[in-house]
Write an enzyme that holds these catalytic residues in place. Structure first.
Site, PDB file in Angstrom:
ATOM      1  N   LYS A 165      19.462  14.938  11.244  1.00 50.02           N
ATOM      2  CA  LYS A 165      18.642  14.977  12.461  1.00 50.02           C
ATOM      3  C   LYS A 165      19.435  15.286  13.741  1.00 50.02           C
ATOM      4  O   LYS A 165      19.010  14.954  14.846  1.00 50.02           O
ATOM      5  CB  LYS A 165      17.831  13.670  12.656  1.00 50.02           C
TER       6      LYS A 165
ATOM      7  N   SER B  89      14.346  10.956  15.903  1.00 48.86           N
ATOM      8  CA  SER B  89      14.008  12.067  15.008  1.00 48.86           C
ATOM      9  C   SER B  89      13.949  11.576  13.553  1.00 48.86           C
ATOM     10  O   SER B  89      13.049  11.934  12.787  1.00 48.86           O
ATOM     11  CB  SER B  89      15.050  13.179  15.179  1.00 48.86           C
TER      12      SER B  89
ATOM     13  N   HIS C  72      25.647  17.216   4.984  1.00 50.14           N
ATOM     14  CA  HIS C  72      25.577  15.982   5.777  1.00 50.14           C
ATOM     15  C   HIS C  72      26.649  14.992   5.302  1.00 50.14           C
ATOM     16  O   HIS C  72      26.663  13.850   5.755  1.00 50.14           O
ATOM     17  CB  HIS C  72      24.229  15.282   5.566  1.00 50.14           C
TER      18      HIS C  72
HETATM   19  S1  PPS Z   1      17.731  17.484   8.956  1.00 51.19           S
HETATM   20  O1  PPS Z   1      16.517  16.971   8.261  1.00 51.19           O
HETATM   21  O2  PPS Z   1      18.802  16.481   8.950  1.00 51.19           O
HETATM   22  O3  PPS Z   1      18.184  18.755   8.436  1.00 51.19           O
HETATM   23  O4  PPS Z   1      17.248  17.655  10.469  1.00 51.19           O
HETATM   24  P1  PPS Z   1      18.003  18.487  11.601  1.00 51.19           P
HETATM   25  O5  PPS Z   1      17.727  19.922  11.419  1.00 51.19           O
HETATM   26  O6  PPS Z   1      19.421  18.055  11.669  1.00 51.19           O
HETATM   27  O7  PPS Z   1      17.300  17.952  12.917  1.00 51.19           O
HETATM   28  C1  PPS Z   1      15.931  18.173  13.172  1.00 51.19           C
HETATM   29  C2  PPS Z   1      15.757  18.080  14.666  1.00 51.19           C
HETATM   30  O8  PPS Z   1      16.215  19.304  15.286  1.00 51.19           O
HETATM   31  C3  PPS Z   1      15.165  19.851  16.048  1.00 51.19           C
HETATM   32  N1  PPS Z   1      15.274  21.315  16.101  1.00 51.19           N
HETATM   33  C4  PPS Z   1      15.409  21.997  17.265  1.00 51.19           C
HETATM   34  N2  PPS Z   1      15.487  21.566  18.539  1.00 51.19           N
HETATM   35  C5  PPS Z   1      15.574  22.512  19.503  1.00 51.19           C
HETATM   36  N3  PPS Z   1      15.574  23.844  19.256  1.00 51.19           N
HETATM   37  C6  PPS Z   1      15.517  24.315  17.992  1.00 51.19           C
HETATM   38  N4  PPS Z   1      15.509  25.609  17.780  1.00 51.19           N
HETATM   39  C7  PPS Z   1      15.418  23.360  16.925  1.00 51.19           C
HETATM   40  N5  PPS Z   1      15.328  23.452  15.575  1.00 51.19           N
HETATM   41  C8  PPS Z   1      15.241  22.197  15.099  1.00 51.19           C
HETATM   42  C9  PPS Z   1      13.910  19.364  15.336  1.00 51.19           C
HETATM   43  O9  PPS Z   1      12.761  19.509  16.136  1.00 51.19           O
HETATM   44  C10 PPS Z   1      14.292  17.927  15.079  1.00 51.19           C
HETATM   45  O10 PPS Z   1      14.343  17.158  16.275  1.00 51.19           O
HETATM   46  P2  PPS Z   1      13.126  16.265  16.832  1.00 51.19           P
HETATM   47  O11 PPS Z   1      13.731  15.441  17.924  1.00 51.19           O
HETATM   48  O12 PPS Z   1      12.614  15.439  15.709  1.00 51.19           O
HETATM   49  O13 PPS Z   1      12.119  17.254  17.353  1.00 51.19           O
END
Ligand code: PPS
Length: 288
Positions: A44, A129, A99
């Site tokens: 996340k 998240s 991870h």
């Molecule tokens: S995971 O399941 O561990 O792979 O999740 P991860 O990809 O690490 O984190 C997911 C969060 O990243 C946000 N996200 C983004 N934020 C801004 N811009 C872009 N392009 C983007 N892509 C993914 C996603 O919305 C999750 O955050 P939250 O706070 O839940 O919205």
């Protein structure tokens, strides 16, 4: 412990994708190649975002790959057995996500010139998240409420373990590995500048139009609408509860933490990070 999890070396992992024998294989036998590029995060923290950015840089700004191939096939997670098989069959330069905490990472990394991008995020936003992810992902245990998620996070009883151990472990690799540290907050603040920084680290020369394309196609709006990037094709995520591409902002923790929770978190953070020299965007302002 929920049957949705397994425990390996004290850390819980999703049972759906984790096997003790595979962890041992990854640690001791998986062969890192010199031209591998790793996308490393605590869950996340911006994994999917960085995966998209790296995919677009890899293809010199051409979005075709991102629009036609699922992200988990473009940069598969090495710790997931099925996805690791995709990695190992790849004879081209490999993008690999993980991870894993450093102590479980392939030992062969130490004898390689592989490049590692470690993306960190304000742990307060990570908890938020993660909370929604636990509610929406079938392979995770849904929490009763946010307080439960926060308690488990601070105890390290969430998938991939303790955030503080994860980040301090990887920060300790600064002089041992070919590693670039970057934050979700930097990506939010200056995506273009971050893409240039990543290109420099990766030794990729992209012209302005290609960089513009990376920035455009890695935007939250475009990724949210890209079925190859938004996990809408995964039968594990129930977007009606919470979509994977949820808010994509910094500071959402302020809508979730009570004052007491925030103060407690700060105290734990100060103690656990007291020896860390690197400063993060969230250390400098209470907004990030
Ligand atoms: S995971 O399941 O561990 O792979 O999740 P991860 O990809 O690490 O984190 C997911 C969060 O990243 C946000 N996200 C983004 N934020 C801004 N811009 C872009 N392009 C983007 N892509 C993914 C996603 O919305 C999750 O955050 P939250 O706070 O839940 O919205």
């Amino acid at each position: 412990m929920s049957e949705k999890y397994i425990r390996y070396q004290g850390i819980i992992f999703p049972a759906i994708s984790s096997e003790e024998s595979h962890f041992q294989y990854v640690r001791n036998e998986f062969q890192v190649r010199d031209n591998d590029i790793f996308n490393i995060t605590f869950p996340k923290s911006g994994t999917t975002w960085m995966l998209e950015i790296l995919s677009l840089i890899y293809k010199n700004g051409d979005a075709t790959w991102c629009n036609t191939v699922q992200n988990w096939e473009r940069a598969p997670w090495v710790e997931a057995k099925d996805l690791c098989a995709i990695v190992e069959k790849n004879t081209s330069q490999r993008l690999i996500s993980s991870h894993l905490p450093i102590q479980l990472f392939p030992k062969s990394i130490y004898n390689s010139n592989a490049k590692i991008v470690y993306t960190a995020r304000n742990p307060r936003d990570v908890v938020v998240s993660l909370h929604y992810m636990c509610k929406t992902a079938q392979f995770l245990e849904p929490p009763e409420n946010f307080t439960e998620t926060l308690d488990l996070f601070l105890k390290g009883e969430v998938i991939y373990g303790n955030w503080f151990d994860h980040i301090t472990g990887w920060l300790g690799m600064k002089d041992k590995l070919n590693i670039l540290y970057i934050t979700y907050e930097e990506l939010k603040k200056d995506l273009r500048g971050s893409v240039v920084k990543l290109c420099n680290f990766l030794g990729k020369e992209l012209d302005d139009a290609a960089i513009d394309s990376v920035v455009e196609n890695a935007s939250f709006k475009v990724m949210k609408n890209n079925n190859m990037s938004n996990f809408s094709q995964s039968d594990q995520i129930n977007a009606n509860i919470s979509p994977f591409m949820r808010k994509g902002v910094t500071g959402d923790w302020k809508n979730h933490f009570t004052v007491a929770q925030s103060e407690h978190f700060d105290a734990v953070y100060q103690e656990r990070m007291k020896d860390v020299k690197m400063k993060f965007p969230w250390d400098q302002t209470s907004i990030a």
